[in-house]
Design a protein around this motif. Sequence first.
Motif, short mmCIF file in Angstrom:
data_model
loop_
_atom_site.label_atom_id
_atom_site.label_comp_id
_atom_site.label_asym_id
_atom_site.label_seq_id
_atom_site.Cartn_x
_atom_site.Cartn_y
_atom_site.Cartn_z
N ILE A 1 -110.70 -25.23 52.09
CA ILE A 1 -111.00 -24.09 52.96
C ILE A 1 -110.80 -24.49 54.42
CG2 ILE A 1 -112.90 -22.68 53.85
CD1 ILE A 1 -111.83 -21.58 51.29
N ASP A 2 -111.21 -25.72 54.77
CA ASP A 2 -111.02 -26.20 56.14
C ASP A 2 -109.53 -26.34 56.46
OD1 ASP A 2 -112.07 -27.33 58.65
OD2 ASP A 2 -111.21 -29.20 57.95
N VAL A 3 -108.76 -26.81 55.50
CA VAL A 3 -107.30 -26.90 55.68
C VAL A 3 -106.71 -25.52 55.93
CG1 VAL A 3 -105.13 -27.41 54.47
CG2 VAL A 3 -107.02 -29.04 54.35
N VAL A 4 -107.16 -24.54 55.15
CA VAL A 4 -106.65 -23.17 55.30
C VAL A 4 -107.00 -22.62 56.68
CG1 VAL A 4 -106.91 -20.81 54.48
CG2 VAL A 4 -106.66 -22.67 52.83
N ARG A 5 -108.22 -22.87 57.13
CA ARG A 5 -108.65 -22.33 58.42
C ARG A 5 -107.89 -22.98 59.59
NH1 ARG A 5 -115.13 -22.14 57.03
NH2 ARG A 5 -115.07 -20.12 55.94
N ARG A 6 -107.54 -24.26 59.46
CA ARG A 6 -106.76 -24.90 60.52
C ARG A 6 -105.37 -24.30 60.62
NH1 ARG A 6 -108.69 -29.91 58.44
NH2 ARG A 6 -106.57 -30.41 57.76
N GLY A 7 -104.85 -23.82 59.48
CA GLY A 7 -103.58 -23.11 59.50
C GLY A 7 -102.38 -23.96 59.76
N ASP A 8 -102.43 -25.27 59.40
CA ASP A 8 -101.28 -26.13 59.64
C ASP A 8 -100.80 -26.80 58.36
OD1 ASP A 8 -103.38 -27.79 59.19
OD2 ASP A 8 -103.26 -28.89 61.08
N TRP A 9 -101.18 -26.26 57.20
CA TRP A 9 -100.90 -26.93 55.94
C TRP A 9 -99.47 -26.74 55.44
CZ3 TRP A 9 -99.51 -23.12 52.61
CH2 TRP A 9 -100.02 -21.85 52.84
N CYS A 10 -98.72 -25.80 56.01
CA CYS A 10 -97.36 -25.58 55.50
C CYS A 10 -96.35 -26.51 56.14
CB CYS A 10 -96.93 -24.13 55.67
SG CYS A 10 -97.04 -23.49 57.35
N GLY A 11 -96.79 -27.49 56.91
CA GLY A 11 -95.91 -28.52 57.44
C GLY A 11 -94.97 -27.99 58.49
N ASP A 12 -93.75 -28.51 58.47
CA ASP A 12 -92.75 -28.14 59.48
C ASP A 12 -91.91 -26.94 59.07
OD1 ASP A 12 -93.55 -30.27 61.03
OD2 ASP A 12 -92.16 -31.65 60.04
N GLU A 13 -92.13 -26.43 57.85
CA GLU A 13 -91.31 -25.32 57.40
C GLU A 13 -91.81 -24.02 58.00
OE1 GLU A 13 -91.10 -25.26 53.19
OE2 GLU A 13 -90.72 -27.40 53.02
N PRO A 14 -90.91 -23.06 58.32
CA PRO A 14 -91.36 -21.79 58.87
C PRO A 14 -92.13 -20.97 57.86
CG PRO A 14 -89.02 -21.72 58.32
CD PRO A 14 -89.47 -23.14 58.15
N GLU A 15 -93.10 -20.23 58.36
CA GLU A 15 -93.92 -19.39 57.49
C GLU A 15 -93.09 -18.24 56.97
OE1 GLU A 15 -97.92 -16.59 57.84
OE2 GLU A 15 -97.30 -17.90 59.46
N ASP A 16 -93.08 -18.07 55.63
CA ASP A 16 -92.28 -17.01 55.05
C ASP A 16 -93.11 -16.05 54.22
OD1 ASP A 16 -90.83 -19.07 52.39
OD2 ASP A 16 -92.90 -18.68 52.99
N GLN A 17 -94.40 -16.06 54.42
CA GLN A 17 -95.26 -15.16 53.65
C GLN A 17 -95.27 -13.78 54.25
OE1 GLN A 17 -96.49 -16.12 50.79
NE2 GLN A 17 -95.58 -18.11 51.11
#
Length: 338
Positions: free
Chosen positions: A322-338
């Motif tokens: 949950i903390d990882v999700v809240r920081r919002g940086d878990w998708c690495g260097d790839e652009p967000e495509d959601q």
Amino acid sequence: MKRMRRFPLQIAAACCITAAFVVLFHRSAFRLKRMEREGSMSVSTVQRAPRCRLPPGMKVWSHRAKAGRAHDFGLNCRDTLRALLNAGVRSFDVDVLRVVEGEKRSLVLSHPLEAAARFLGEGSTEYSACAFIPMAAFVSMLDELSGYSSCKKACSRDEATCKVERCKRDWDVAFELKSRWEGDEDVRLFEEPEWMMAEFKRQAATLELSTDHCGVHLFDHHFAENDERMQLLDAISEHCLKYFPLRDRDGPLRPEMLPQALSGVIWPSVKLVHTPDGVKRRHAVLPDQDIVVWVVDDAEMLNLAVKASATGVVSNEPLHLIDVVRRGDWCGDEPEDQ
């Protein structure tokens, strides 16, 4: 005397400087608020929004009602559940075993390794916080901590209020019945499936569980050509969705792997659904089913699960996730495509 005359002047000068800073601070704060109201400045310019977001409706599940190694809360089940619910984790994947006390058999939350350590002196000594809590007590704790119990009590006192504000459980639990499905499991730890299923069905009815928030794991071959088990499963299905677990050893996800009577969410390893075209595969293979994957304990695995179009993730470290999700940086260097 001259020093004494200068002293009040120094105090007055310091007061004037302090007052000036206070006035400037308040004027700046007021200006910021006015700019936000007028639309010339958005909150996002002050606080950057997370770059990585979970897909809408995607859930984080707690594996065996764990909060994580850094959050054991003294192995207290109630405190652990309270922390999970407060963090927004409202889904739980738990194992259920039979324990024997004298002449009485009962269903408790426990992984076989925990039971082996406690009753046989072998196996894992790393207990989850809710290990050996009776199944009924676990559900009651969730009802109490989530506010469902107090809502039901209020409804019993005032039916008019209940019609306006309906009581609804806002948590999910998936139960995996650990039984002698294959017939060769240790009889000291495992109960016959028929007794387990009948007792689970009885408690599900007593606890008023429903398919809105309850699921059971099943392996299709455990029920093949066994009429008694199929009848018990049909009775359980009135209260809980049927989840179909898959393991790494089962190989890539294929439609023929799934039972025809599947009514709920499948529960595969994240490795089975992560492919280069994982999103397309999920919708092509299972157009009407959700996929909950396990075990997802870090940012890398979370990224894989989202790419595979999972609708939920099971974690041994849900508070960390949950903390990882809240920081919002878990998708690495790839652009967000959601």
